[in-house]
Design a protein around this motif. Structure first.
Motif, PDB file in Angstrom:
ATOM      1  N   PRO A 318       0.710  -1.252   0.045  1.00  0.00           N
ATOM      2  CA  PRO A 318       0.016  -0.083  -0.011  1.00  0.00           C
ATOM      3  C   PRO A 318       1.066   1.227  -0.001  1.00  0.00           C
ATOM      4  O   PRO A 318       1.796   1.354   0.695  1.00  0.00           O
ATOM      5  CB  PRO A 318      -0.730  -0.152   1.286  1.00  0.00           C
ATOM      6  N   VAL A 319       0.155   2.270  -0.571  1.00  0.00           N
ATOM      7  CA  VAL A 319       1.134   3.518  -0.841  1.00  0.00           C
ATOM      8  C   VAL A 319       0.201   4.706  -0.261  1.00  0.00           C
ATOM      9  O   VAL A 319      -0.938   4.657  -0.628  1.00  0.00           O
ATOM     10  CB  VAL A 319       1.328   4.061  -2.247  1.00  0.00           C
ATOM     11  N   THR A 320       0.868   5.605   0.399  1.00  0.00           N
ATOM     12  CA  THR A 320       0.182   6.829   0.716  1.00  0.00           C
ATOM     13  C   THR A 320       0.913   7.812   0.709  1.00  0.00           C
ATOM     14  O   THR A 320       2.175   8.064   0.748  1.00  0.00           O
ATOM     15  CB  THR A 320      -0.363   6.846   2.288  1.00  0.00           C
ATOM     16  N   ASP A 321       0.443   9.135  -0.302  1.00  0.00           N
ATOM     17  CA  ASP A 321       1.270  10.261  -0.253  1.00  0.00           C
ATOM     18  C   ASP A 321       0.287  11.400   0.120  1.00  0.00           C
ATOM     19  O   ASP A 321      -0.997  11.633  -0.082  1.00  0.00           O
ATOM     20  CB  ASP A 321       1.369  10.399  -1.599  1.00  0.00           C
ATOM     21  N   VAL A 322       1.085  12.251   0.957  1.00  0.00           N
ATOM     22  CA  VAL A 322       0.260  13.500   1.311  1.00  0.00           C
ATOM     23  C   VAL A 322       1.074  14.907   1.023  1.00  0.00           C
ATOM     24  O   VAL A 322       2.200  14.717   1.024  1.00  0.00           O
ATOM     25  CB  VAL A 322       0.191  13.367   3.172  1.00  0.00           C
ATOM     26  N   TYR A 323       0.303  15.760   0.485  1.00  0.00           N
ATOM     27  CA  TYR A 323       0.995  17.188   0.134  1.00  0.00           C
ATOM     28  C   TYR A 323      -0.139  18.251   0.668  1.00  0.00           C
ATOM     29  O   TYR A 323      -1.293  18.049   0.373  1.00  0.00           O
ATOM     30  CB  TYR A 323       1.159  17.186  -1.444  1.00  0.00           C
ATOM     31  N   THR A 324       0.545  19.299   1.265  1.00  0.00           N
ATOM     32  CA  THR A 324      -0.480  20.376   1.684  1.00  0.00           C
ATOM     33  C   THR A 324      -0.099  21.655   1.113  1.00  0.00           C
ATOM     34  O   THR A 324       1.387  21.922   1.073  1.00  0.00           O
ATOM     35  CB  THR A 324      -0.298  20.446   3.239  1.00  0.00           C
ATOM     36  N   LEU A 325      -0.742  22.326   0.495  1.00  0.00           N
ATOM     37  CA  LEU A 325      -0.550  23.500  -0.178  1.00  0.00           C
ATOM     38  C   LEU A 325      -1.221  24.662   0.143  1.00  0.00           C
ATOM     39  O   LEU A 325      -2.485  24.703   0.596  1.00  0.00           O
ATOM     40  CB  LEU A 325      -1.318  23.350  -1.684  1.00  0.00           C
ATOM     41  N   PRO A 326      -0.607  25.807   0.628  1.00  0.00           N
ATOM     42  CA  PRO A 326      -0.988  27.239   1.203  1.00  0.00           C
ATOM     43  C   PRO A 326      -2.071  27.688   0.168  1.00  0.00           C
ATOM     44  O   PRO A 326      -1.760  27.851  -1.140  1.00  0.00           O
ATOM     45  CB  PRO A 326      -0.104  27.896   1.419  1.00  0.00           C
ATOM     46  N   VAL A 327      -3.294  28.182   0.639  1.00  0.00           N
ATOM     47  CA  VAL A 327      -4.305  28.498  -0.441  1.00  0.00           C
ATOM     48  C   VAL A 327      -5.181  30.008   0.255  1.00  0.00           C
ATOM     49  O   VAL A 327      -5.446  29.893   1.406  1.00  0.00           O
ATOM     50  CB  VAL A 327      -5.371  27.506  -0.766  1.00  0.00           C
ATOM     51  N   GLY A 328      -5.177  31.014  -0.676  1.00  0.00           N
ATOM     52  CA  GLY A 328      -5.695  31.988  -0.360  1.00  0.00           C
ATOM     53  C   GLY A 328      -7.040  32.122  -1.157  1.00  0.00           C
ATOM     54  O   GLY A 328      -6.995  31.753  -2.157  1.00  0.00           O
ATOM     55  N   ILE A 329      -8.088  32.695  -0.404  1.00  0.00           N
ATOM     56  CA  ILE A 329      -9.253  32.937  -1.203  1.00  0.00           C
ATOM     57  C   ILE A 329      -9.372  34.566  -1.371  1.00  0.00           C
ATOM     58  O   ILE A 329      -9.540  35.445  -0.608  1.00  0.00           O
ATOM     59  CB  ILE A 329     -10.395  32.361  -0.157  1.00  0.00           C
ATOM     60  N   ARG A 330      -9.625  34.911  -2.780  1.00  0.00           N
ATOM     61  CA  ARG A 330      -9.744  36.364  -3.096  1.00  0.00           C
ATOM     62  C   ARG A 330     -10.303  36.364  -4.582  1.00  0.00           C
ATOM     63  O   ARG A 330     -10.301  35.421  -5.344  1.00  0.00           O
ATOM     64  CB  ARG A 330      -8.249  36.818  -2.919  1.00  0.00           C
ATOM     65  N   THR A 331     -10.779  37.633  -4.797  1.00  0.00           N
ATOM     66  CA  THR A 331     -10.985  38.051  -6.134  1.00  0.00           C
ATOM     67  C   THR A 331     -10.131  39.090  -6.677  1.00  0.00           C
ATOM     68  O   THR A 331      -9.906  39.963  -5.869  1.00  0.00           O
ATOM     69  CB  THR A 331     -12.600  38.282  -6.497  1.00  0.00           C
ATOM     70  N   VAL A 332      -9.917  39.285  -8.157  1.00  0.00           N
ATOM     71  CA  VAL A 332      -9.415  40.369  -8.543  1.00  0.00           C
ATOM     72  C   VAL A 332     -10.065  40.577  -9.768  1.00  0.00           C
ATOM     73  O   VAL A 332     -10.627  39.725 -10.583  1.00  0.00           O
ATOM     74  CB  VAL A 332      -7.848  40.035  -8.737  1.00  0.00           C
ATOM     75  N   ALA A 333     -10.240  41.916  -9.870  1.00  0.00           N
ATOM     76  CA  ALA A 333     -10.895  42.457 -10.974  1.00  0.00           C
ATOM     77  C   ALA A 333     -10.331  43.644 -11.593  1.00  0.00           C
ATOM     78  O   ALA A 333      -9.957  44.758 -10.664  1.00  0.00           O
ATOM     79  CB  ALA A 333     -12.391  42.629 -10.821  1.00  0.00           C
ATOM     80  N   VAL A 334     -10.720  44.189 -12.659  1.00  0.00           N
ATOM     81  CA  VAL A 334     -10.198  45.597 -13.089  1.00  0.00           C
ATOM     82  C   VAL A 334     -11.259  46.218 -13.868  1.00  0.00           C
ATOM     83  O   VAL A 334     -11.939  45.731 -14.788  1.00  0.00           O
ATOM     84  CB  VAL A 334      -9.020  45.338 -14.028  1.00  0.00           C
TER      85      VAL A 334
END
Length: 571
Positions: A318-334
């Protein structure tokens, strides 16, 4: 041209929170940043490497003698060279400072026993940056080649280190800093053939850019592991629906087509706020904490953690892989007149910034990074441009940097924000500060009337040699730099209430350039010296940036923090 190829062998606007925000290049396949997890380990290879420059006439001796087949110390004299760092300023050798051609780095690495014996472990060598062209060998076996001095690259070396009983491996990296018409930044090699002026075979590297061609291993080199079935890439986009944050994810896996994926989103306190199965989906976060820039919120740069867990069955078990990514929640508009973050107007007030410092050149340094971010916060800056122009920095998704005529510009119709560089009363009408308001006003009105798009003054400034004083102001004095900034600010204060959405001084700190009669130990347009000491202009900008923040964005808690020296905001 053949001689030049013999030398060469076989260059974005960010908003400051606790972390830089930007948009990177799309890479073919995944290359997640190496992070430790229950299934992943990493081993830093920073420190002193063996180093040798190939001073032979054709710069090919290292290949002709196959320096990668044996330890460098057995083939001739070597130097200790720090990694990461540029090699140019480390020694007292003038030849090495301006060296063009191949240099060789080598490091013997002791490997954990499990890495060499567990066939279910994948071992990867990652080079953060090698300027400009690099060839990599492990134990004398060619494993990678890479062109481009500003992006990372990596190679799977599992088979090499697991081929037999061994406790170490030898990493050899040959780097060539020759610039040509196809490199970024570009350059040409010119051979000087007049025997009355130059020795035989004499050549120079010609460049048309205003910074020093530092070379070497500029960013960390490391080894890391994953399982043989592993998370290869994670793509995340975010949006907001009323007060609900929407996190869209897509995950790719290598090593097998049979696996299960589970994704969880954790808040800053480690609490699970959303989760979902599968390789793609959308996580909904009620009452989401949005990502805000520095000085736009009491808690800027809020980041969630996207945890991806893979389970699979491999021939070895059996194989397990774990990865954690920092994530920001936002919108950008012009819009036609505004740049909006999370629906609120944002005004860029910050700096242009080179990777450049004494001794280390362009080499990454944690102490320098923390010092520079501390100065940016002291200044009240909320943004930085990763110098130089679009051709040298292809990471700008919505901006266009130009000195071109507004009526003939080819790029402006296709972008969202127009960024303009101008050096009134410096490179032309030099010494005549009184013309700045007229010329700057004309510049803004011409561009906006033509394209009806928001504008950022992405470069402006003047050289000042720290400690040089003249009143009335004369060029290269601290007083002239201050006065020029003040003339620009008169117009910017008017236009930022209309359609100008940002101003970024050139430059954060003095930086090194090639030698020339017009440069005295580098470019002196920094508001800080190369040693990060403030010139008079730094205090002018500090007063201005904090005033703008108080007028437009600054929440009460941040105002209080500014009064006590900005100690609230930490990395």
């Amino acid at each position: 041209m053949a001689q030049m190829h013999a030398l060469a062998g076989t260059a974005a606007v960010a908003v400051l929170g606790p972390l830089l925000w930007g948009c990177g290049l799309a890479l073919q396949g995944g290359m997640l940043y190496p992070r430790e997890s229950p299934s992943r380990e990493r081993k830093e290879l920073g420190g002193l490497w063996s180093f040798r420059a190939d001073f032979s006439a054709n710069r090919r001796q290292g290949f002709e003698q196959q320096w990668y087949q044996r330890p460098l110390r057995e083939l001739g004299p070597t130097l200790d060279m720090p990694v990461p760092a540029s090699f140019n300023d480390v020694t007292q050798d003038g030849q090495l400072r301006g060296f063009i051609g191949w240099v060789w780095y080598e490091r013997e690495v002791t490997l954990p026993q499990r890495w060499t014996q567990d066939l279910g472990t994948r071992v990867v060598l990652r080079i953060g940056s090698a300027h400009y062209y690099a060839i990599v060998w492990v134990n004398g076996v060619h494993v990678a080649e890479h062109e481009g001095g500003h992006l990372p690259f990596e190679a799977d070396i599992s088979k090499l280190v697991q081929a037999g009983p061994q406790e170490s491996c030898r990493v050899t990296i040959a780097i060539n800093n020759t610039l040509s018409l196809t490199t970024l930044p570009p350059g040409t090699i010119q051979y000087k053939t007049d025997p009355s002026k130059y020795p035989k075979g004499y050549f120079v590297q010609n460049i048309a850019f205003d910074f020093f061609n530092y070379a070497g291993l500029h960013r960390p080199v490391l080894l890391y592991t994953t399982p043989t079935i592993y998370i290869d890439d994670i793509t995340v986009t975010s949006s907001v629906d009323q007060d609900t944050g929407l996190v869209n994810y897509q995950i790719s896996v290598q090593g097998s087509q049979h696996y299960q994926l589970q994704t969880r989103l954790l808040d800053a306190e480690g609490q699970v706020v959303a989760q979902g199965p599968g390789a793609q989906g959308q996580l909904q976060v009620p009452s989401a904490h949005l990502w805000w820039p520095y000085l736009m919120h009491d808690h800027p740069g809020y980041l969630y953690s996207l945890e991806v867990r893979l389970t699979a069955q491999a021939p070895t078990g059996p194989v397990t892989d774990v990865y954690t990514l920092p994530v920001g929640i936002r919108t950008v508009a012009v819009t036609e007149r505004q740049f909006l973050i999370n629906g609120k107007p944002f005004y860029f007030h910050g700096v242009n910034k080179h990777e450049d410092a004494d001794i280390r050149g362009k080499g990454f340094d944690w102490s320098l990074l923390v010092k520079d971010f501390g100065l940016l916060r002291w200044l009240g800056a909320n943004s930085t441009v990763i110098a130089h122009t679009r051709a040298l920095d292809p990471t700008r998704p919505v901006t266009y940097v130009t000195n071109a005529n507004y009526a003939t510009d080819l790029g402006a119709p296709y972008v969202d924000v127009i960024c303009i560089n101008s050096y009134y009363s410096w490179y032309h009408d030099f010494g005549h500060l009184e013309v700045v308001p007229t010329q700057l006003t004309s510049q803004f009105e011409a561009w906006y009337n033509t394209y009806q798009k928001p504008i950022i003054q992405s470069e402006y400034g003047a050289d000042a040699i720290a400690g040089f004083h003249q009143d009335p102001p004369l060029m290269f004095s601290e007083e002239y730099q201050r006065s020029l900034l003040e003339q620009y600010h008169l117009v910017l204060d008017q236009k930022r209430r209309e359609y100008v959405v940002g101003e970024l001084i050139w430059n954060f700190a003095d930086f090194m350039t090639a030698q020339s009669p017009s440069r005295m130990l580098g470019n002196r347009k920094g508001i800080f010296t190369r040693q990060r000491q403030p010139k008079s202009a730094a205090f002018i900008l500090r007063e201005r940036y904090w005033r703008i923040a108080n007028e437009t964005l600054l929440p009460p808690l941040a105002r209080s923090a500014q009064c006590v020296g900005n100690s609230l905001f930490t990395l």
